[in-house]
Design a protein around this motif. Structure first.
Motif, PDB file in Angstrom:
ATOM      1  N   GLY A   1       4.205  12.587   1.890  1.00 54.72           N
ATOM      2  CA  GLY A   1       5.338  10.796   0.844  1.00 54.72           C
ATOM      3  C   GLY A   1       6.095  11.055   2.455  1.00 54.72           C
ATOM      4  O   GLY A   1       6.646   9.730   2.764  1.00 54.72           O
ATOM      5  N   ILE A   2       6.155  11.543   2.507  1.00 50.73           N
ATOM      6  CA  ILE A   2       7.936  12.035   4.196  1.00 50.73           C
ATOM      7  C   ILE A   2       7.438  11.099   4.638  1.00 50.73           C
ATOM      8  O   ILE A   2       8.320  10.585   5.597  1.00 50.73           O
ATOM      9  N   PHE A   3       5.921  11.586   5.275  1.00 51.06           N
ATOM     10  CA  PHE A   3       5.318  10.497   6.538  1.00 51.06           C
ATOM     11  C   PHE A   3       5.740   8.937   6.203  1.00 51.06           C
ATOM     12  O   PHE A   3       5.901   8.307   7.405  1.00 51.06           O
ATOM     13  N   LEU A   4       5.387   8.490   4.537  1.00 47.01           N
ATOM     14  CA  LEU A   4       4.986   7.026   4.561  1.00 47.01           C
ATOM     15  C   LEU A   4       6.585   6.562   4.752  1.00 47.01           C
ATOM     16  O   LEU A   4       6.709   5.468   4.425  1.00 47.01           O
ATOM     17  N   LEU A   5       7.837   7.276   4.626  1.00 49.46           N
ATOM     18  CA  LEU A   5       9.192   6.995   4.701  1.00 49.46           C
ATOM     19  C   LEU A   5       9.046   6.359   6.433  1.00 49.46           C
ATOM     20  O   LEU A   5       9.260   4.783   6.856  1.00 49.46           O
ATOM     21  N   ASP A   6       8.937   6.681   7.709  1.00 46.09           N
ATOM     22  CA  ASP A   6       8.547   5.962   8.640  1.00 46.09           C
ATOM     23  C   ASP A   6       7.673   4.953   8.453  1.00 46.09           C
ATOM     24  O   ASP A   6       7.484   4.157   9.167  1.00 46.09           O
TER      25      ASP A   6
ATOM     26  N   ALA B   1       9.021   0.360   0.663  1.00 45.79           N
ATOM     27  CA  ALA B   1       8.175   1.243  -0.108  1.00 45.79           C
ATOM     28  C   ALA B   1       8.932   1.842  -0.846  1.00 45.79           C
ATOM     29  O   ALA B   1       8.887   2.094  -2.622  1.00 45.79           O
ATOM     30  N   TYR B   2       9.561   2.541  -0.306  1.00 50.14           N
ATOM     31  CA  TYR B   2      11.195   3.453  -1.098  1.00 50.14           C
ATOM     32  C   TYR B   2      11.587   3.365  -1.711  1.00 50.14           C
ATOM     33  O   TYR B   2      11.960   3.043  -2.679  1.00 50.14           O
ATOM     34  N   ILE B   3      12.513   2.286  -1.359  1.00 52.08           N
ATOM     35  CA  ILE B   3      13.516   1.466  -1.773  1.00 52.08           C
ATOM     36  C   ILE B   3      12.805   0.524  -3.258  1.00 52.08           C
ATOM     37  O   ILE B   3      13.064   0.351  -4.194  1.00 52.08           O
TER      38      ILE B   3
ATOM     39  N   MET C   1       0.781  -1.361  -0.066  1.00 52.45           N
ATOM     40  CA  MET C   1      -0.065  -0.293   0.101  1.00 52.45           C
ATOM     41  C   MET C   1       0.633   1.572  -0.201  1.00 52.45           C
ATOM     42  O   MET C   1       0.166   2.110  -0.453  1.00 52.45           O
ATOM     43  N   ALA C   2       2.017   1.400   0.780  1.00 57.65           N
ATOM     44  CA  ALA C   2       2.787   2.484   0.661  1.00 57.65           C
ATOM     45  C   ALA C   2       3.248   2.416  -0.147  1.00 57.65           C
ATOM     46  O   ALA C   2       3.517   3.943  -0.784  1.00 57.65           O
ATOM     47  N   GLY C   3       4.150   1.473  -1.539  1.00 59.64           N
ATOM     48  CA  GLY C   3       4.373   2.196  -2.565  1.00 59.64           C
ATOM     49  C   GLY C   3       3.436   2.150  -3.672  1.00 59.64           C
ATOM     50  O   GLY C   3       4.208   2.995  -4.011  1.00 59.64           O
ATOM     51  N   ALA C   4       2.309   1.839  -3.443  1.00 57.08           N
ATOM     52  CA  ALA C   4       1.545   2.270  -4.352  1.00 57.08           C
ATOM     53  C   ALA C   4       1.211   4.022  -4.139  1.00 57.08           C
ATOM     54  O   ALA C   4       0.995   4.620  -5.371  1.00 57.08           O
TER      55      ALA C   4
END
Length: 394
Positions: free
Chosen positions: A64-69, A74-76, A11-14
């Motif tokens: 998107g920054i909040f999704l990093l945590d 997902a970012y990779i 979900m985070a990746g999408a």
């Protein structure tokens, strides 16, 4: 990805991909509206442009920054997937896209492969000012060791397909042929460019030639509503991605040597710095005498600003010049009066916002319009800074 990772990561990746995609769409929507909006018919316009789209980009980026945590993996994954997409874009054959522009090259003075080097581009419009523009362009091309290109935009009616534009080229072709023959000392390329819009044709010429410096002529104040310098010059000044010189020709003869140059300056800003650089090139090439003029208001002391002192000691080292400090309640009138003793006045653009449609500012335009000698207005292309100031800086 869905098979290898947990639902939260998928979900985070999408979400990252949606953020990236929407930011790209928003950014290029802003770019298209800014650069080509005058050519398009819109069914809907984003209100409070460009504030609303910029807020949307910043807001999505913050999400998107909040999704990093939430999911680093997902970012990779998203980064790897984007690299694969970029690789595909690079190696995949490019499809030819039709364009409302067509270029016809008339004569070659150098290889067409020299586009990566420095290029001075002169946009010619009439036979009266063309010799003056070429006179200064040759000096800049020689001193900067740059190629010199001359172009004339043939404006074709919107109802006429570009492929049928050949019947409109007679006068433009004659102009280029005549002016190109005057520059025999250095290699020159001459081009016709067909376009439905003259300003867009000049902007595209800058891009296609990778021009570092664009030289244009200006006849004087326009009476057309909503334009500061004219319907062609305004968009070119605002959007051209290179340094810019706008010349209002005075009473000088094209073959007459430049003997005295006046440079009114405040001693700061990228536009003033470029003006100094070009003045130095002209002075060295023509053995001209340079006068640096600084006008202060009546309520201030008539002393040289420290910033101007420091700049002069570096920029004009080894050159013959003098500095004039004057006080006046009307700087434009004072400069105009002083200019009567000179062959050329060089002035940098205003440090004000293009967002307010000021362009070269009221003072440089008034000076250029009132001076009887040739006036050269200079604008430095500062990249992202110019883009930012165009919308936000007042």
């Amino acid at each position: 990805v869905a098979a290898l990772f947990d639902v939260e990561t998928v979900m985070a990746g999408a979400s990252i991909f949606f953020i990236f995609l929407f930011n790209i769409v928003t950014f290029y929507g802003m770019k298209i509206r800014t650069e080509r909006g005058h050519e398009l018919e819109y069914g809907f316009l984003i209100p409070f442009f460009p504030i609303v789209p910029i807020i949307s980009i910043l807001s999505r980026t913050l999400i998107g920054i909040f999704l990093l945590d939430m999911a680093l993996w997902a970012y990779i994954i998203a980064g790897i997937w984007l690299l694969i997409g970029l690789l595909f874009f690079v190696i995949h054959p490019k499809r030819q896209i039709s364009s409302p522009l067509k270029v016809e090259k008339l004569s070659n003075g150098e290889s067409d492969e020299d586009r990566d080097g420095k290029q001075v581009l002169v946009a010619l419009a009439n036979s009266e000012t063309a010799p003056i523009l070429l006179k200064y362009a040759r000096v800049f091309a020689e001193t900067q060791k740059a190629g010199l290109s001359l172009t004339t935009i043939v404006q074709v009616p919107y109802q006429t397909p570009i492929d049928m534009a050949g019947r409109f080229t007679g006068q433009a072709e004659k102009l280029l042929t005549t002016i190109g023959s005057l520059s025999s000392q250095i290699p020159v390329q001459t081009y016709l460019r067909y376009a439905h819009n003259t300003a867009e044709g000049i902007i595209q010429s800058v891009r296609s030639r990778n021009a570092n410096l664009l030289i244009l002529g200006w006849r004087g104040f326009t009476s057309r509503k909503n334009y500061r310098m004219g319907s062609t010059l305004d968009p070119v000044i605002e959007k051209a991605s290179c340094d810019l010189v706008v010349i209002k020709a005075g009473n000088e003869e094209p073959g007459l040597q430049i003997r005295k140059i006046l440079c009114p300056t405040k001693g700061k800003g990228p536009h003033g710095k470029l003006a100094w650089d070009l003045v130095k090139q002209l002075a060295l090439a023509c053995s001209a005498e340079v006068t640096i003029m600084h006008v202060t208001p009546l309520d201030k002391t008539g002393s040289i600003p420290e910033q101007l002192k420091e700049a002069l000691s570096v920029e004009y080292e080894g050159m013959k010049y003098k500095v004039k400090i004057m006080q006046s309640s009307d700087p434009v009138a004072r400069i105009q009066s002083e200019s009567k003793e000179y062959d050329l006045v060089v002035i940098g653009a205003s440090e004000l916002s293009v967002f307010q449609r000021i362009l070269f500012g009221s003072k440089p335009r008034k000076i250029a319009d009132k001076c009887s000698c040739t006036v050269m207005m200079v604008r430095k292309n500062t990249g992202i800074r110019s883009w930012f100031k165009r919308w936000f800086v007042s």
